[in-house]
Design an enzyme around this catalytic site. Structure first.
Site, short mmCIF file in Angstrom:
data_model
loop_
_atom_site.label_atom_id
_atom_site.label_comp_id
_atom_site.label_asym_id
_atom_site.label_seq_id
_atom_site.Cartn_x
_atom_site.Cartn_y
_atom_site.Cartn_z
N ALA A 81 0.80 -1.22 0.00
CA ALA A 81 0.00 0.00 0.00
C ALA A 81 0.84 1.27 0.00
CB ALA A 81 -0.93 0.00 1.21
N ASN A 82 2.15 1.14 -0.13
CA ASN A 82 2.93 2.39 -0.06
C ASN A 82 3.34 2.95 -1.42
OD1 ASN A 82 4.93 0.64 -0.76
ND2 ASN A 82 6.12 0.85 1.13
N GLY A 129 2.21 3.14 -5.95
CA GLY A 129 1.38 2.77 -7.10
C GLY A 129 -0.10 2.70 -6.78
N TYR A 188 6.48 -14.17 -14.45
CA TYR A 188 5.50 -13.14 -14.10
C TYR A 188 4.10 -13.55 -14.57
CZ TYR A 188 3.06 -8.70 -13.71
OH TYR A 188 2.15 -7.73 -13.38
#
Ligand SMILES: *[C@@H]1O[C@H](CO)[C@@H](O)[C@H](O)[C@H]1NC(C)=O
Ligand SMILES: *[C@@H]1O[C@H](CO)[C@@H](O)[C@H](O)[C@H]1NC(C)=O
Length: 330
Positions: free
Chosen positions: A49-50, A52, A202
């Site tokens: 949450a820090n 983007g 990915y």
């Protein structure tokens, strides 16, 4: 003979198209999610949450009145962003909690602390993600992208499942993306150790996200937990920080070409808010949403045998049974 000065010509061409690009970007990003859907009384956990879209989602939840737990690895950055969010929203119920999704011990500690502090969890947003990171292996020996994007969230969600059930109606939002369509589950070699390919790893991890959402929904049917997988689109975040993008050539000449079709993190976060709060999505069973619209994931993603297989393997890798026993013994 006049020889055009190439760099200058290029720069002015880029500058001239920047205005048009901005206008295009505004339209392409789509409208934000309705302002009047509130989240008072809801407890929300957002991983990663820090930065983007995770950061923008946390900000949106706080704006709408939720109590927000930011589950992050880097506490310094997290605290900085938390302060920003509190200042902007005047909502002081925003907290930073350490949770490194590449470390199952850290995940267990996060859950333990969360449960000791909070009786409820209404929304879990599995957002944190890495793309082609420099370290290939997590602390637990998993290939990093599968480890963080899938295994870490698999463990986190399962350990929080009882709280989510007790708090029903509740939701789990799983952030995947269109790369899942190119993904395959490499059953024989999930770590891709034989022939490592960052992009394939990915895509595999993003396919695993959709498979996880669908299997989780199947297992929690009628429990009041709604499970939604979302594709936030090509968001312009530092998820791409490990790509050659950060090299100056790409940054100045290639990146501007793609910039207009990338959404800002703010717009990208809208799909998370929509999935987490829209009243119409109260009974989703692993549905896949793109741009706030129901969409069909890839054929592999809809393979229930595969999702069951992956679930079993994930249980073993994350030692979920042992974790459950520890919780029961405590
Ligand atoms: C994993 O998490 C635990 C618990 O927070 C911590 O003690 C340990 O140092 C972490 N390991 C690594 C390699 O970061
Ligand atoms: C790959 O996966 C297994 C899980 O069975 C894990 O224990 C192993 O350490 C992983 N890593 C590598 C580099 O093979």
């Amino acid at each position: 003979m006049w020889v055009p000065n190439l760099p200058i010509t290029l720069i002015s061409a880029v500058a001239a198209s920047a205005g048009a690009a901005c206008i295009f970007k505004d339209f392409h990003g789509g409208p934000p999610y309705e302002r009047d859907v509130r989240a008072e009384g809801k407890t929300v956990v957002v991983t990663g949450a820090n930065a983007g879209i995770g950061k923008e989602a946390a900000l949106e939840f706080a704006t709408r009145g939720a109590k927000v737990f930011m589950a992050c690895r880097d506490m310094e950055k997290c605290e900085e962003v938390r302060r920003e969010i509190v200042m902007e929203t005047k909502n002081k119920y925003v907290y930073c909690r350490p949770c490194d999704l590449a470390n199952t011990t850290s995940i267990r500690e996060f859950v333990e602390r969360f449960k000791s502090e909070e009786p409820h969890l209404h929304v879990l947003v599995n957002n944190a993600g890495v793309m082609e990171p420099p370290t290939r292996i997590t602390r637990d020996g998993f290939e990093t992208q599968l480890g963080v994007n899938h295994m870490g969230h698999f463990l986190l969600t399962n350990l929080l499942l009882d709280t989510l059930k007790d708090s029903a109606p509740s939701r789990v939002v799983v952030v995947s993306c269109s790369a899942h369509r190119k993904g395959q589950i490499h059953k024989e070699d999930l770590n891709l150790t034989a022939k490592y390919d960052g992009r394939a790893a990915y895509a595999q991890s993003k396919l695993a996200n959709v498979l996880f959402a669908r299997e989780l929904a199947k297992r929690t049917l009628d429990s009041g937990i709604s499970v939604i997988a979302v594709d936030p689109g090509h968001t312009d975040t530092d998820l791409t920080r490990h790509l050659p993008m950060s090299k100056s050539f790409t940054r100045f000449f290639v990146y501007p070409l793609f910039w207009p079709v990338m959404k800002t993190p703010k717009i990208g976060a809208q799909v998370i808010i929509h999935a987490a709060l829209d009243p119409k999505l109260k009974k989703c069973a692993g549905d896949y949403y793109v741009d706030m619209k129901l969409a069909e994931p890839s054929k592999e993603a809809q393979d229930f045998e595969l999702s069951l297989w992956l679930w079993k393997v994930s249980e073993r890798w994350t030692k979920l049974d042992q974790a459950a026993q520890q919780v029961r013994a405590a």
